[in-house]
Enzyme design. Sequence first.
Site, PDB file in Angstrom:
ATOM      1  N   GLY A  40       0.844  -1.185   0.000  1.00  0.00           N
ATOM      2  CA  GLY A  40       0.000   0.000   0.000  1.00  0.00           C
ATOM      3  C   GLY A  40       0.875   1.228   0.000  1.00  0.00           C
ATOM      4  O   GLY A  40       1.927   1.252  -0.631  1.00  0.00           O
ATOM      5  N   ALA A  41       0.461   2.252   0.729  1.00  0.00           N
ATOM      6  CA  ALA A  41       1.263   3.467   0.828  1.00  0.00           C
ATOM      7  C   ALA A  41       1.003   4.095   2.191  1.00  0.00           C
ATOM      8  O   ALA A  41       0.018   3.776   2.859  1.00  0.00           O
ATOM      9  CB  ALA A  41       0.910   4.438  -0.295  1.00  0.00           C
TER      10      ALA A  41
ATOM     11  N   GLU B 248      -2.449   9.893  -0.810  1.00  0.00           N
ATOM     12  CA  GLU B 248      -1.472  10.163   0.246  1.00  0.00           C
ATOM     13  C   GLU B 248      -1.203  11.650   0.400  1.00  0.00           C
ATOM     14  O   GLU B 248      -1.007  12.141   1.516  1.00  0.00           O
ATOM     15  CB  GLU B 248      -0.168   9.417  -0.060  1.00  0.00           C
TER      16      GLU B 248
ATOM     17  N   HIS C 122      -3.718  13.441   2.427  1.00  0.00           N
ATOM     18  CA  HIS C 122      -3.458  13.262   3.859  1.00  0.00           C
ATOM     19  C   HIS C 122      -2.524  14.334   4.415  1.00  0.00           C
ATOM     20  O   HIS C 122      -2.520  14.570   5.624  1.00  0.00           O
ATOM     21  CB  HIS C 122      -2.823  11.890   4.111  1.00  0.00           C
TER      22      HIS C 122
END
Length: 1727
Positions: A1089-1090, A1126, A1129
């Site tokens: 994932g990341a 990401e 986020h």
Amino acid sequence: MMVRQIEPYIDVNAALGGIDGPMLTTTFHTTPAISTYLVAFVISDFVYISEEYRGVLQRIFTPPHVADKGRRALKNAVRALSKFEDYFGIDYVLPKLDHIILKRSPAAMENWGLITYVGDALMHWDDVGSSKMQFDVIVQNHEIAHQWFGNLVSPEWWSYAWLNEGFATYFSYVVTDLLYPDYKIMDYFLIYVADDAYSTIGIRPMTYYLENSSEIRKVFDSITYHRAACVIKMFHHAFNQKTFVRGISQYLRKYQYSVANELNLIDELQAAIATDVTFSQAVWSKNSVRDIMLSWTHSSAIPIVSISRDYEYNTITIKQRSKDQSSLEYWWIPLNFASASAPDFQRTTVDYFMPPVPEVTLSASELGIELRIDDWLIVNKQQTGFYHVLYNDANLWLIAKQLHDNHTVIHPLNRAAIFQDLGYRIRNNNLQSVDVIFKLLSYLQHEKELVLWVQVADTILYLCSTLYGTSSRQMYTKFVRQLVKPMFTEIFEKPVQQNLTNTEVFAREKIMEIACWVDLPECLTYTHNVVRDRLVDGEARRNQKKYYGNSDFSDTLLLCLGMRYLHDGEFNAMLNTLSNGDRDTHPWYDDLIYALRCTQNQTYLQQYLNFLLGENSTKSIMDDNESMMYLVYMLRSNRAAHTVVWQFLEHNYQVLCRKDCFLRIFNRIAEYVPRSYLEQFKYLRQKIALQPKKVDENEFLIDVDSPSIGRRVEKSEIFVQKFNNQVYEWLQKHYVEDGINTVANIKQVFPLLNYGRLVLEMIRNKSKVSALCFATLAIFVASLTLAEATIGYLPPDLEEKSSARIAEKEAGIDYNARAVDNYRLPNNTVPIHYNIELTTNVHNGTTSFSGKVQIILTATEDTRTIVLHARQLTGFIATIQNGTLANAAAYNMTVSYETDREFLSLTPTNTAITLYKNTTWTLTITYTGNLRTDRAGFHILSYTDAQNRLHYMATTQFESTNARHAFPCYDEPAMRATFGVTIRHDPSYSALSNMPKNETASSTGVTVFQRTNITIPTYLVAFHVSDYAYTEGSLHELPHRLYSKPQNVSDHQFGLVSGILILQSLADYYNVSFALPQMAQVAVPGKGGAMENWGLVTYGEQYLLFNKTTSTTSTQLSIANIIAHEFTHQWFGNHVAVRWWTYLWLKEGFATLFSYQAVDEVYPEWDVYQTMHTSDYQSALSNDGIGTVVPMTHYAQTPAEISARYGTSSYAKPACVLHMWQHALGDKVFRAGLNKYLTDNAFNSTEEWQLFEALQSAANEHRLSLPASINVMFPTWSQQSGYPLLTVTRDYTANKFTVQQTAFNDNSTVNSGRTYYVPFNYASRSEPDFRNTTATNYLLNVKEINITDATVGATDWLILNKQSSGYYRINYDERNWQLIAEGLVERPQAIHPRNRAQLLYDAYKFVSTYRLPHNILLKLLTYLPGEDQYAPWSAANAIINNYNAYLSGDADYDDFKYFIKSLVNNTYELLGVNDVHAEPLLRKYTRNIVVNVACLVGVENCLTDSNNKLKALISKNVAIEPNVRSQAYCNGLRHSSDTEYNHFLNELFSSSDATYRNYLLRGLGCSQDSKQLERYVNSSIDQTKSLTSSERTTLLSTVYSRGSTGLLVSIEFLSNNFETYGNLSESTGAANPLSRDIVSMSNYVNNKSQEEKLLALVSKVKTSNKVQANLEVTVQTNMNVNFNWLNLNSKQVISFVKSYRSSARSALNASLLSVFVAVVMTLSRFF
């Protein structure tokens, strides 16, 4: 010249009656062949003046008292007629040409030999303005031109009216320019004729068939006159003067006294070109003139030409598209070029004809252009072409530099064109950056060319109006004042010139308008004097040219500008003039009424409106329609009046409703409604709807969700939203009070130009990135060449959901029971700052590490014990010092550890030490630990390089509770602190963390990082220690780096560039800057994932690295999507953290939503919202409909419970709910709310209520009226699981429908009783506008609402939830479903693609849950032959495959296949099996679906085409494109020869390429040949075959899942080899592949024969320890599910498809019969 009295006027009535004398008879000579419309006679007592030249007598007829006023016109007529004769080499054929001025003639008319004119045309008084004289010359020359165009050669029909009027218009200017060069009339052609022509988009083409009189009258419009003139002008220049005129002359000679059409004209031009040696080598000149010109005369649109350059290879990419966005037309476009090295603007002949294709790329040498890499390039010299030219920012910067250095190098008309075309881009928000726009504007302070000021004026004024009320407005007006002041001073502070040209008059008006709009004091004084002297002090100075300039000047404009700032006495005097004056006698009355609307004083505006329209107004000045129109005038031209108008309407609507024209005017007013006033407008409209009104039967009140509402201000609002901040920043940086800063060196924007590599341009055009702020983009990519990403798309067999890929479940956690104890820290102390020191020898694979953490903390209450988190750490030694005392002693701490809650408790050994409330302490802990091997916490990884050497690395994955593994800490998201990090490592390795390296403090093998400049939650801290390599770039001075294994550096480009653009896009949207000084992305092998670590984001390699040769577009989209997730986020989760994991959705929901929105902003051509619809939207609906999923807001406390929150309720569902409210509230409110949420809670933590509060505040600020507060409505979605099912029931006789809500559950018998606040909207067949997705209605936590809408007729389909933006399902009554099905077949594109998809998804869900019969769903599917979009085909694919799984064993399966073939065949033939370069991304998605469906049901072409790809690979080594490999191998092997099949089977055994083996493993199982499959499945137990253990135990599933043949082969194989197969694994029971595969096979059984064979196998193996104990029960249960479905549903489905096939056969038979009858009838004639 002489004046003659003609025969006296004869009283016709008297003559006819035989009274008072005889009638006179006048007989005229016989005309040549002439069209009837050109015959004319005039009977009058006019006199004439005359002159004969070259044997042609010309006379000007006027009333006797003004005979001498026509002398100038006579002189012009003589000169013009002879000039036309000379120009075309064709004499005027009649012996005389009369010109007569008729007072009430409707228009000038070119009657052959007797031209009539209107009013006082041609009559020139002593004080007439020069502008009128010039206009009269053009009119007269236009009519004279008709003596050739229209008279000598007439049009074959009015379809070719442009052959008359276009040529007359254009050559009237050409000849006028030749006769009076001082007029500069061709400049006026641009600003009058061409400007009008550019506005005629999408109306009709020049050549347009028409029949009746009404249609013929309408054809005499701007298209026929002005557009045609521009096209003619373009080809006049393109084909060069000599050749073009020769062709026109040939045309006139050949068809004189006759008629012609456009092809006749074009053929003569073709013949002329054929004799021109300069065109002899041009491909187009041989036989393409027809194609070239017809592409213009048959088009209703206008091209936009986009120019971009590759500065490395000196190539030019030319793109064309239609200005009408709904048009897909292309043209043959004549282009010519000038450059800094070859600035020849005089030669306007075509250099290159762009063919009618979207894009061409040619080198400068191929185009014959002398062009260096640092040269500017300009296309369309002197604006001779009829198209817009848009340049990329890089070229515009070069042009800007030239304009600042020496603007005269570029032709004035091209300088003007730059601003005209930029104006189009600005109005359509099609900008890359405002920086270069303002840099171009800033040179205008040195510009003296009037035509340029005319063409730039509207852009300047548009920006002035658009920026009204914004932070940029004041600086912008100062900026423009400095631009316009030199020109204003030159024009208006010098003596007024006489005999101004039309261009000069027009330019003076524009310059004055600009100057006064930006409040230039000199202009305000000038125009105020006009108002005062003319209207306040009387007419004392009316004739003084000093103040009023030339008589051509617009009184209305002067007065309007002078009215902007009045004092009370002046305004009252004017109002008194209106009150007491007489409109019929006062010379300025109408001008005064119109000009007063321009005042900027809102009090005056209120009085003005009350005077005109108020209830107590006693002055009847004008009729209702005229007075009401002033509301429109004010909205259109005076931004200061907008608020006043809306307030006036709110207070006076009852009075206004009594006016006959009110509804019509109100509907026009609605076009100016800003978003901020939308809800108030709707409320006002609702009140108006209830008022009695005088209504014409054809008038109606605008619909509440009409797309017309706000359309006039929509683009301005979008501009402010997108670019106001950029404008503000540019002005703030470059604007100075005493002048504009022009010293800055523009070359600084191009640091790479000196190296011949403008990386910026390559990114912009080759990666097809959307318009962001590129002009200041400086990207330096070390060891990286940016090249075109020619990437395809290949969806995996089982489509991954993007949000599901983001989170990895934490290793080593028990995901079971909820906790009894409190797992939260006591919070009696809180951290302020951490200093972390780590030592690792990971370079040699050592897992042990040592650490030291120093925590500065504050006590929030008196305590002796500090409680932290720690996991798998040992050897703690701790001390504490009082931070408030200098040189404080360090006290040892007693350490205890609680394993379950992972609490590390530390207490001073000195019992006298207490940590008192509000005291600060420094806690120091040393410890040891081991790098984990499960990819969690601080862990070790490895990779092997190309030389097979092993390399190790250490990296982190701390979310959600693993920071405690690297260092003892307060491991909760609300416990934010600042961090300093030091890492000791081998010198051959480098270390990374959230912040940049502190170069001063670091040394060899010791990396010290800068202290974080803001507080961070522990789970966002990150480290990475490795021997990685990187590439880098920057945007707005923010450095970006991408790290990976050295051998993967060539795969960085897409991830790096996308990251740069996406981060900036998000910052722009939130209007909140990224908070850290760097952004690094790291590709980690094996990561699933990341992770959004602040400033150091880590990814699995497959989610960041993109190989241009082997990667698919699926990978490309996945990379962009995950980067956007990401990076979102960095704001949601990092900038503002969640207070506790209960509110995980506050970060993951936003990250999921903006993973699409940010990608859509950067790559708008990808249309990623369709992929959101097919992935996260459907995932959320499917999971949330089960009835067992927890709500979005759901408490968790243990690590296991927290990790379990990472599912659809935290990702997909909140993304969909947020998306719904984004649309319901409108993006402006939603965006403002997010900005408030992020700024008010910056570097803090929140719960959901802070978000609700911010959204509510934004709604209030934007005056958005909501039925309930956000904190009431939103929790019905966040704190309840599930979602609503809306059931729509219509009353077709009363235009009503009812919307009822129930909580949806897959089990239709379950009713939870939950209700939601549901925003919704709708569209219908009569109003199919799916664009405006704001909520028009709400279900207010009630179960039902009734809606009456007269626009939804009984035969209309009705669809709720436009663009499927709402998070719910919708069921309709069956009649409406039928109407929708019919509408889809009739006009599928009228319904939005996401709605088309959701109709299929919902219908299938309702069928599968027994809420809807199958025939409705199957009927919906029948529209698919007209479908080419991805989302609907994705839905259809799921439905078809599900049906196929059940029905493939049915006796009537062929009927089902026939049905599906009929649905898929059209789209298959459209898309085929081959990947197409540069096609839209989603077309690649769609192709793969369609190919799979087509081959599944046996479409012959699909099977053959797919197999041919494999044959080409085998025989010719033609590689299969990455995007279609999966489909090609599977479908190509379905019906392959043994030779082909064996070739790829052997390839599987011999290849070392894991990716290729995976394709083969799946593809070989697709064969439908049992012998081939037997060889394949037997290889799984053949130890001589080179297969991995994993391949051996997964191979079988690729066979039995692909159809009945594969299932039977697999059953037979296991029946004969179950022991050997089971022994492939040492596991027993359900974990053994034997047990697993048998259970899985039971899911594919769909007939009794298969059931018998599988049960026989089960009977054989059920006693083996290699299968689960309940194998037989499990298998039987699975098969029963299938048979139950078949018993309940198969008859309905088969009945429908059989009926469908029968009707198709009947239709075919009928068609064949018709053909047969026709043939018989034809043959009968011969017998």
